[in-house]
Design a protein around this motif. Structure first.
Motif, PDB file in Angstrom:
ATOM      1  N   LEU A 279       0.738  -1.270   0.092  1.00 48.47           N
ATOM      2  CA  LEU A 279       0.116   0.245   0.107  1.00 48.47           C
ATOM      3  C   LEU A 279       0.804   1.158  -0.248  1.00 48.47           C
ATOM      4  CD1 LEU A 279      -2.690  -1.021   2.376  1.00 48.47           C
ATOM      5  CD2 LEU A 279      -2.813  -0.970  -0.013  1.00 48.47           C
TER       6      LEU A 279
ATOM      7  N   LEU B 195      -5.078   6.920   1.586  1.00 45.87           N
ATOM      8  CA  LEU B 195      -4.766   5.476   1.382  1.00 45.87           C
ATOM      9  C   LEU B 195      -6.157   4.881   0.457  1.00 45.87           C
ATOM     10  CD1 LEU B 195      -2.417   3.342   1.151  1.00 45.87           C
ATOM     11  CD2 LEU B 195      -3.617   2.382   3.269  1.00 45.87           C
TER      12      LEU B 195
ATOM     13  N   LYS C 116     -11.645   1.940   0.448  1.00 51.08           N
ATOM     14  CA  LYS C 116     -11.759   0.442  -0.040  1.00 51.08           C
ATOM     15  C   LYS C 116     -12.904   0.352  -0.898  1.00 51.08           C
ATOM     16  CE  LYS C 116     -10.083  -3.703   0.376  1.00 51.08           C
ATOM     17  NZ  LYS C 116      -8.849  -4.391  -0.024  1.00 51.08           N
TER      18      LYS C 116
ATOM     19  N   ASP D  80      -6.955   1.319  -1.227  1.00 46.87           N
ATOM     20  CA  ASP D  80      -6.620   0.057  -1.304  1.00 46.87           C
ATOM     21  C   ASP D  80      -7.482  -0.427  -2.416  1.00 46.87           C
ATOM     22  OD1 ASP D  80      -6.021  -2.415  -0.860  1.00 46.87           O
ATOM     23  OD2 ASP D  80      -6.642  -2.721   0.886  1.00 46.87           O
TER      24      ASP D  80
ATOM     25  N   LEU E  50       2.150   2.775   2.684  1.00 46.79           N
ATOM     26  CA  LEU E  50       1.843   3.188   3.980  1.00 46.79           C
ATOM     27  C   LEU E  50       2.953   3.268   4.851  1.00 46.79           C
ATOM     28  CD1 LEU E  50      -0.079   4.438   6.041  1.00 46.79           C
ATOM     29  CD2 LEU E  50      -0.706   2.175   6.690  1.00 46.79           C
TER      30      LEU E  50
ATOM     31  N   TYR F  93      -8.555   5.568   4.980  1.00 42.42           N
ATOM     32  CA  TYR F  93      -8.395   4.308   4.286  1.00 42.42           C
ATOM     33  C   TYR F  93      -9.562   4.089   3.320  1.00 42.42           C
ATOM     34  CZ  TYR F  93      -8.109  -0.752   3.688  1.00 42.42           C
ATOM     35  OH  TYR F  93      -7.958  -2.137   3.093  1.00 42.42           O
TER      36      TYR F  93
ATOM     37  N   LEU G  19      -3.619  -4.304   4.413  1.00 41.48           N
ATOM     38  CA  LEU G  19      -3.648  -3.368   5.760  1.00 41.48           C
ATOM     39  C   LEU G  19      -3.210  -3.728   6.680  1.00 41.48           C
ATOM     40  CD1 LEU G  19      -4.751  -0.462   6.570  1.00 41.48           C
ATOM     41  CD2 LEU G  19      -6.553  -1.513   7.090  1.00 41.48           C
TER      42      LEU G  19
END
Length: 222
Positions: free
Chosen positions: A61, A76, A146, A78, A63, A144, A90
């Motif tokens: 990722l 972020l 998704k 994903d 991160l 985050y 994650l």
């Protein structure tokens, strides 16, 4: 992997002082030298050439490096293959960050459901606080995102989703997207961002105010 050169990356000129004479080149003039250096553990940031990789073999990722640089606000996305929402990438990142960097990342919730029939309610995002170990360091914030499917998306997304039960978690081995497939993912991403950022007509002055609006969305869908 080094000996057979079967990785996803490229040898490029070092952008630092060590590669001043070669960084404009498309690659090493004699590739065996950096290959041997890496095989022997001698490839460092002081060499003329460095190996640029997507990092998937370590942390998929990106991160880890953002936390390593002490970023205060991180957004972020994903898009990894995760049909059951196990959050493997994650979890891998958070675990390595805790072990290697002594940085704690605490999520309020991970209420992002997998795709089911009928679709499940839930959020497209999760928010977390990043606690850096240095005394007096400000708390960081992580957004985050998704991809998931609710059957509330635009018609173009719903049409593709009904014909493709794995959407939006089709295997990443599929590297040849067709026009309809590409548009479905693009439209889903656009819809997610329009949904989570509050008023569609609001212009945010900085990422902090944007993430504050997203936190408000997250509170409503918990």
């Amino acid at each position: 992997m080094t000996v057979f050169n079967v990785r996803l990356g490229a040898w490029l000129g070092n952008p630092g002082p060590a590669g001043a004479s070669v960084y404009r080149d498309s690659g090493p003039r004699f590739s065996a030298i950096p290959l041997i250096q890496e095989a022997l553990g001698l490839a460092t940031e002081s060499r003329q050439y460095v190996y640029l990789s997507d990092g998937g073999h370590f942390e998929n990722l990106g991160l880890y490096e953002m936390v390593h640089r002490r970023c205060r606000f991180i957004v972020l996305s994903d898009a990894g293959f995760d049909p059951n929402m196990t959050f493997e990438d994650l979890g891998n990142a958070v675990r390595k960050i805790s072990i290697d960097l002594n940085v704690r990342i605490d999520f309020d919730a991970l209420n992002i459901p997998p795709r089911k029939t009928p679709p499940l309610a839930g959020s497209y995002v999760a928010v977390a606080k990043i606690f850096y170990p240095e005394q007096g360091a400000p708390v960081g914030h992580l957004l985050y995102i998704k991809p998931s499917y609710r059957a509330t998306e635009p018609a173009s997304v719903r049409s593709y989703a009904e014909a493709n039960p794995k959407f939006p978690h089709e295997p990443t081995t599929d590297q040849m997207f067709g026009e309809s497939q590409f548009e479905a993912y693009r439209a889903l991403g656009e819809y997610i961002m329009e949904t989570i950022d509050g008023d569609a007509n609001w212009e945010y002055l900085d990422i902090a105010s944007f993430m504050q609006a997203v936190s408000g969305y997250q509170t409503r869908v918990k």
